[in-house]
Write a protein that holds these residues in place. Structure first.
Motif, PDB file in Angstrom:
ATOM      1  N   GLN A  80       6.776  32.838  18.827  1.00 25.99           N
ATOM      2  CA  GLN A  80       5.633  33.139  17.955  1.00 25.99           C
ATOM      3  C   GLN A  80       4.380  33.454  18.761  1.00 25.99           C
ATOM      4  O   GLN A  80       3.601  34.332  18.399  1.00 25.99           O
ATOM      5  N   ARG A  81       4.211  32.724  19.875  1.00 28.13           N
ATOM      6  CA  ARG A  81       3.083  33.035  20.758  1.00 28.13           C
ATOM      7  C   ARG A  81       3.217  34.453  21.281  1.00 28.13           C
ATOM      8  O   ARG A  81       2.258  35.222  21.277  1.00 28.13           O
ATOM      9  N   ALA A  82       4.446  34.792  21.734  1.00 24.84           N
ATOM     10  CA  ALA A  82       4.676  36.119  22.310  1.00 24.84           C
ATOM     11  C   ALA A  82       4.439  37.188  21.237  1.00 24.84           C
ATOM     12  O   ALA A  82       3.800  38.207  21.502  1.00 24.84           O
ATOM     13  N   ALA A  83       4.926  36.924  20.013  1.00 27.12           N
ATOM     14  CA  ALA A  83       4.746  37.900  18.929  1.00 27.12           C
ATOM     15  C   ALA A  83       3.268  38.073  18.607  1.00 27.12           C
ATOM     16  O   ALA A  83       2.779  39.196  18.439  1.00 27.12           O
ATOM     17  N   ALA A  84       2.529  36.947  18.547  1.00 29.76           N
ATOM     18  CA  ALA A  84       1.097  37.013  18.237  1.00 29.76           C
ATOM     19  C   ALA A  84       0.362  37.812  19.311  1.00 29.76           C
ATOM     20  O   ALA A  84      -0.426  38.712  19.004  1.00 29.76           O
ATOM     21  N   HIS A  85       0.656  37.524  20.579  1.00 29.02           N
ATOM     22  CA  HIS A  85      -0.047  38.233  21.658  1.00 29.02           C
ATOM     23  C   HIS A  85       0.299  39.713  21.648  1.00 29.02           C
ATOM     24  O   HIS A  85      -0.576  40.561  21.805  1.00 29.02           O
ATOM     25  N   GLY A  86       1.580  40.010  21.440  1.00 35.45           N
ATOM     26  CA  GLY A  86       2.004  41.419  21.397  1.00 35.45           C
ATOM     27  C   GLY A  86       1.297  42.165  20.268  1.00 35.45           C
ATOM     28  O   GLY A  86       0.763  43.261  20.468  1.00 35.45           O
ATOM     29  N   LEU A  87       1.262  41.553  19.092  1.00 35.36           N
ATOM     30  CA  LEU A  87       0.629  42.181  17.929  1.00 35.36           C
ATOM     31  C   LEU A  87      -0.876  42.351  18.167  1.00 35.36           C
ATOM     32  O   LEU A  87      -1.446  43.395  17.852  1.00 35.36           O
ATOM     33  N   HIS A  88      -1.518  41.349  18.763  1.00 33.40           N
ATOM     34  CA  HIS A  88      -2.962  41.458  19.030  1.00 33.40           C
ATOM     35  C   HIS A  88      -3.254  42.599  20.000  1.00 33.40           C
ATOM     36  O   HIS A  88      -4.195  43.357  19.810  1.00 33.40           O
ATOM     37  N   HIS A  89      -2.397  42.738  21.037  1.00 33.82           N
ATOM     38  CA  HIS A  89      -2.601  43.847  21.983  1.00 33.82           C
ATOM     39  C   HIS A  89      -2.473  45.180  21.270  1.00 33.82           C
ATOM     40  O   HIS A  89      -3.284  46.087  21.458  1.00 33.82           O
ATOM     41  N   LEU A  90      -1.429  45.290  20.436  1.00 34.39           N
ATOM     42  CA  LEU A  90      -1.222  46.540  19.689  1.00 34.39           C
ATOM     43  C   LEU A  90      -2.418  46.837  18.782  1.00 34.39           C
ATOM     44  O   LEU A  90      -2.872  47.982  18.698  1.00 34.39           O
ATOM     45  N   LEU A  91      -2.936  45.803  18.112  1.00 36.35           N
ATOM     46  CA  LEU A  91      -4.083  46.005  17.223  1.00 36.35           C
ATOM     47  C   LEU A  91      -5.279  46.534  18.021  1.00 36.35           C
ATOM     48  O   LEU A  91      -5.992  47.428  17.562  1.00 36.35           O
ATOM     49  N   TYR A  92      -5.473  46.011  19.229  1.00 31.87           N
ATOM     50  CA  TYR A  92      -6.566  46.525  20.066  1.00 31.87           C
ATOM     51  C   TYR A  92      -6.375  48.017  20.345  1.00 31.87           C
ATOM     52  O   TYR A  92      -7.331  48.788  20.307  1.00 31.87           O
ATOM     53  N   VAL A  93      -5.132  48.418  20.626  1.00 34.13           N
ATOM     54  CA  VAL A  93      -4.864  49.836  20.899  1.00 34.13           C
ATOM     55  C   VAL A  93      -5.247  50.685  19.680  1.00 34.13           C
ATOM     56  O   VAL A  93      -5.931  51.703  19.797  1.00 34.13           O
ATOM     57  N   PHE A  94      -4.871  50.222  18.486  1.00 33.48           N
ATOM     58  CA  PHE A  94      -5.153  50.994  17.264  1.00 33.48           C
ATOM     59  C   PHE A  94      -6.642  51.021  16.919  1.00 33.48           C
ATOM     60  O   PHE A  94      -7.132  52.009  16.370  1.00 33.48           O
ATOM     61  N   ILE A  95      -7.354  49.930  17.229  1.00 29.36           N
ATOM     62  CA  ILE A  95      -8.796  49.888  16.933  1.00 29.36           C
ATOM     63  C   ILE A  95      -9.502  51.028  17.685  1.00 29.36           C
ATOM     64  O   ILE A  95     -10.515  51.548  17.238  1.00 29.36           O
TER      65      ILE A  95
END
Ligand code: HEM
Ligand code: HEM
Length: 178
Positions: A80-95
């Motif tokens: 879950q930590r890995a998923a959260a970090h991965g998703l947060h990184h992706l969100l930064y890319v999209f922002i």
């Protein structure tokens, strides 16, 4: 459980509100037929909101590079930590990617971007109708992908709040103590 800093919280919610607003306006404005004054006004507001997101995203990234987020609860499984970090990184890319694609689409379509009607932003590429067609669908598909990721992000936040009740949501909400 520690909170994000006040700056991180303010930027997170300001950017989230502007993105949701620009997204909704994007869908509404492109659905208005013809060239009514309302439609043109919505296009202008859409671009101003989007450019503001771009500027806030730069501030947010700089802030984030200098500040580690607070540690997650020890009860959270590693996946879950890995998923959260991965998703947060992706969100930064999209922002970044979503407003940048909108900006370059607008320039390729031959329109200058005049921020709040006050000053013109740099015309980095020349008018190019073929490129404009491509960038229009790039802007569209980046938006739909971001919407899906934000949906997952919100579901995860709700799951932490309602099912786990582990205080994850409070990390990103304003409060008295850090
Ligand atoms: C947070 C940033 C942004 C979001 C969430 C966003 C979202 C959207 C959405 C959902 C649409 C409708 C797509 C469609 O149905 O075809 C759209 C269209 C559009 N966006 Fe953005 N956008 C953003 C930033 C920008 C920026 C910075 C610009 C330009 C400066 C821009 C220019 C446009 C234009 C001109 C259209 C109309 C395309 C058409 O006529 O089909 N957008 N945007
Ligand atoms: C367009 C909308 C949104 C975007 C782009 C976005 C993006 C992000 C990003 C990139 C982070 C990671 C921050 C960091 O570690 O630097 C984050 C964290 C967070 N977001 Fe969002 N967010 C959005 C909307 C929301 C909404 C609507 C909620 C709640 C319903 C929410 C709840 C949270 C929470 C609780 C965290 C902290 C997670 C943790 O403790 O690690 N976000 N968000």
């Amino acid at each position: 459980m520690q909170r994000y800093t006040t700056t991180a919280i303010a930027l997170h919610w300001l950017i989230a509100i502007l993105i949701i607003g620009a997204f909704t306006l994007g869908l509404v404005m492109t659905d208005i037929p013809g060239f009514s004054p309302t439609k043109l006004r919505y296009y202008a507001w859409h671009k101003w909101a989007g450019v503001t997101v771009m500027a806030l995203a730069v501030l947010r990234l700089l802030w984030r590079l200098g500040h580690r987020p607070p540690a997650l609860t020890a009860a959270m499984p590693a996946w879950q930590r890995a998923a959260a970090h991965g998703l947060h990184h992706l969100l930064y890319v999209f922002i970044f990617a979503v407003p940048i694609s909108g900006y370059f689409y607008t320039l390729a379509a031959g329109f200058p971007v005049v921020y709040f009607g006050l000053f013109q932003l740099p015309v980095l590429i020349a008018k190019n109708p073929a490129l404009a067609e491509t960038l229009k669908s790039v802007h569209y598909w980046l938006n739909m992908s971001m919407a899906a990721l934000v949906g997952l992000h919100v579901l995860a936040a709700l799951k932490h709040t309602i099912v786990d009740r582990d205080g994850t949501m409070r990390r990103m909400l304003p409060g008295r103590s850090h």
